[in-house]
Scaffold this motif. Sequence first.
Motif, mmCIF file in Angstrom:
data_model
loop_
_atom_site.group_PDB
_atom_site.id
_atom_site.type_symbol
_atom_site.label_atom_id
_atom_site.label_comp_id
_atom_site.label_asym_id
_atom_site.label_seq_id
_atom_site.Cartn_x
_atom_site.Cartn_y
_atom_site.Cartn_z
ATOM 1 N N GLY A 1 59.857 7.905 2.081
ATOM 2 C CA GLY A 1 58.936 7.218 1.177
ATOM 3 C C GLY A 1 58.785 7.873 -0.178
ATOM 4 O O GLY A 1 57.930 7.451 -0.966
ATOM 5 N N GLU A 2 59.608 8.876 -0.485
ATOM 6 C CA GLU A 2 59.502 9.602 -1.744
ATOM 7 C C GLU A 2 60.773 9.458 -2.574
ATOM 8 O O GLU A 2 61.834 9.097 -2.061
ATOM 9 N N VAL A 3 60.653 9.779 -3.868
ATOM 10 C CA VAL A 3 61.817 9.794 -4.753
ATOM 11 C C VAL A 3 61.812 11.111 -5.532
ATOM 12 O O VAL A 3 60.754 11.654 -5.859
ATOM 13 N N LEU A 4 63.002 11.617 -5.808
ATOM 14 C CA LEU A 4 63.159 12.782 -6.671
ATOM 15 C C LEU A 4 63.413 12.287 -8.088
ATOM 16 O O LEU A 4 64.319 11.482 -8.316
ATOM 17 N N LEU A 5 62.600 12.765 -9.023
ATOM 18 C CA LEU A 5 62.733 12.371 -10.417
ATOM 19 C C LEU A 5 63.147 13.562 -11.281
ATOM 20 O O LEU A 5 62.672 14.679 -11.064
ATOM 21 N N ARG A 6 64.022 13.297 -12.230
ATOM 22 C CA ARG A 6 64.204 14.245 -13.329
ATOM 23 C C ARG A 6 63.126 13.917 -14.348
ATOM 24 O O ARG A 6 63.040 12.793 -14.829
ATOM 25 N N VAL A 7 62.297 14.882 -14.647
ATOM 26 C CA VAL A 7 61.181 14.646 -15.560
ATOM 27 C C VAL A 7 61.723 14.513 -16.978
ATOM 28 O O VAL A 7 62.304 15.446 -17.520
ATOM 29 N N ARG A 8 61.523 13.346 -17.563
ATOM 30 C CA ARG A 8 61.938 13.112 -18.940
ATOM 31 C C ARG A 8 60.813 13.429 -19.920
ATOM 32 O O ARG A 8 61.067 13.821 -21.058
ATOM 33 N N ALA A 9 59.571 13.247 -19.478
ATOM 34 C CA ALA A 9 58.405 13.541 -20.308
ATOM 35 C C ALA A 9 57.185 13.619 -19.398
ATOM 36 O O ALA A 9 57.065 12.854 -18.442
ATOM 37 N N VAL B 1 49.828 15.551 -14.119
ATOM 38 C CA VAL B 1 49.530 14.429 -13.229
ATOM 39 C C VAL B 1 50.207 13.124 -13.644
ATOM 40 O O VAL B 1 50.081 12.120 -12.939
ATOM 41 N N GLU B 2 50.952 13.135 -14.758
ATOM 42 C CA GLU B 2 51.491 11.868 -15.268
ATOM 43 C C GLU B 2 52.844 12.102 -15.927
ATOM 44 O O GLU B 2 53.011 13.056 -16.695
ATOM 45 N N LEU B 3 53.799 11.208 -15.662
ATOM 46 C CA LEU B 3 55.148 11.461 -16.170
ATOM 47 C C LEU B 3 55.940 10.190 -16.372
ATOM 48 O O LEU B 3 55.625 9.127 -15.826
ATOM 49 N N CYS B 4 57.011 10.341 -17.148
ATOM 50 C CA CYS B 4 58.106 9.382 -17.211
ATOM 51 C C CYS B 4 59.331 10.120 -16.693
ATOM 52 O O CYS B 4 59.590 11.262 -17.114
ATOM 53 N N GLY B 5 60.052 9.516 -15.773
ATOM 54 C CA GLY B 5 61.178 10.218 -15.170
ATOM 55 C C GLY B 5 62.332 9.297 -14.852
ATOM 56 O O GLY B 5 62.220 8.061 -14.904
ATOM 57 N N GLU B 6 63.439 9.906 -14.496
ATOM 58 C CA GLU B 6 64.639 9.184 -14.079
ATOM 59 C C GLU B 6 64.865 9.404 -12.594
ATOM 60 O O GLU B 6 64.854 10.551 -12.119
ATOM 61 N N THR C 1 52.306 8.636 -11.431
ATOM 62 C CA THR C 1 51.519 9.848 -11.235
ATOM 63 C C THR C 1 52.257 10.788 -10.295
ATOM 64 O O THR C 1 52.883 10.357 -9.332
ATOM 65 N N ALA C 2 52.175 12.071 -10.610
ATOM 66 C CA ALA C 2 52.856 13.079 -9.799
ATOM 67 C C ALA C 2 52.096 13.315 -8.502
ATOM 68 O O ALA C 2 50.923 12.949 -8.350
ATOM 69 N N HIS C 3 52.779 13.952 -7.559
ATOM 70 C CA HIS C 3 52.214 14.201 -6.232
ATOM 71 C C HIS C 3 51.969 15.699 -6.090
ATOM 72 O O HIS C 3 52.874 16.469 -5.795
ATOM 73 N N LEU C 4 50.710 16.110 -6.334
ATOM 74 C CA LEU C 4 50.373 17.532 -6.236
ATOM 75 C C LEU C 4 50.525 18.002 -4.796
ATOM 76 O O LEU C 4 50.297 17.227 -3.864
ATOM 77 N N PRO C 5 50.941 19.263 -4.604
ATOM 78 C CA PRO C 5 50.976 20.372 -5.556
ATOM 79 C C PRO C 5 52.207 20.462 -6.443
ATOM 80 O O PRO C 5 52.338 21.407 -7.209
ATOM 81 N N GLY C 6 53.115 19.494 -6.368
ATOM 82 C CA GLY C 6 54.316 19.531 -7.195
ATOM 83 C C GLY C 6 54.184 18.614 -8.387
ATOM 84 O O GLY C 6 54.698 17.491 -8.391
ATOM 85 N N GLY C 7 53.464 19.055 -9.431
ATOM 86 C CA GLY C 7 53.178 18.209 -10.578
ATOM 87 C C GLY C 7 54.335 18.075 -11.553
ATOM 88 O O GLY C 7 55.464 18.509 -11.288
ATOM 89 N N ALA C 8 54.040 17.479 -12.719
ATOM 90 C CA ALA C 8 55.074 17.055 -13.657
ATOM 91 C C ALA C 8 55.463 18.101 -14.687
ATOM 92 O O ALA C 8 56.418 17.876 -15.437
ATOM 93 N N PHE C 9 54.766 19.241 -14.759
ATOM 94 C CA PHE C 9 55.152 20.259 -15.732
ATOM 95 C C PHE C 9 56.288 21.098 -15.158
ATOM 96 O O PHE C 9 56.162 22.288 -14.871
ATOM 97 N N PHE D 1 54.059 5.129 -5.962
ATOM 98 C CA PHE D 1 53.297 5.559 -7.134
ATOM 99 C C PHE D 1 54.060 5.357 -8.436
ATOM 100 O O PHE D 1 53.558 5.731 -9.496
ATOM 101 N N VAL D 2 55.271 4.804 -8.395
ATOM 102 C CA VAL D 2 56.044 4.659 -9.624
ATOM 103 C C VAL D 2 56.178 3.182 -10.001
ATOM 104 O O VAL D 2 56.159 2.295 -9.143
#
Length: 327
Positions: free
Chosen positions: A29-37, A64-69, A89-97, A107-108
Amino acid sequence: MKAWRVHENGEPREVLRLDTVPTPSPGPGEVLLRVRAANVNFPDAMLCRGEYQIRPPLPFTPGVELCGEVLELGADVTGLTPGDRVIGTAHLPGGAFAEYAVVPADFVLPAPPALDDAEAAALHIGYQTGWFGLHRRAALRPGETLLVHAAAGGVGSAAVQLGKAAGATVIGVVGGAQKVKVARDLGADLVVDRRTEDVVAAVKDATSGRGANVVYDPVGGDAYTKSTKCIAFEGRIVVVGFTSGTVPTPALNHALVKNYSILGLHWGLYATHDPVAVHHAHGELTRMAAEGLIKPLVSERVPLTGAADAVQRVSDGTTVGRLVVLP
């Protein structure tokens, strides 16, 4: 991968540490994103201090918020393909920074084509909050007067644009001459500098004594108190947050005597209680972005190495619009 992590609670600039950690893998149920911003939000600072309603285990990565690929799909994920550009929105504890993030697929949402990565990263939370606050909670109508506190900030700037798109007359309250210009450029019909002007008197003068029909308040404290003094008959005060650090205690007898409503808005609850409404709002926001009615004000685009400083400055209230981290 590189990721900012909080190992102990405190001020963001002091406790955020840029670490090298393993790249995560998506589960069912999850996706791996490359964080673009990754957009910087006030709650990121609260997370660092351990003052947010959610307290992820240490160490954790805020953002807590991102644009990703989309890079990789976990089991049971449908409707997405690698290469898709999404926001959410990111899924803590693994946030978008960080350079990569794992996010629940539910969530995407598709990133609006009219917005670049930084603008798209700054759309989701702020504009969804504004859309639900103004339309779902306050039922803002064309021709009404909307008062927006912190109108040059990330949350307030979204409300100014959404208010104008809804046909309202928008009065923005800001602190300082630089922010006056920002709010005017966003489209506010009248901008009041709370540092040099009487907010209550300015609102009453602009409305011929009637007051504001809707107040959008992400500040709390003294801003809320002033709102109650210039709210119109059958007005609605939308409580969005407390960036002032002071949670007001409403005088309910005052609300009764003046016949106004106090409306709380916790946008995150809609993802659980009414996700269909979140998707509907996203469709409306995507349309408005395409028509040029809304466009997130990104005042700074900072590299990943500058994330800790960016979070601190947003928390200190020294910024305008949005600061976005570009890994």
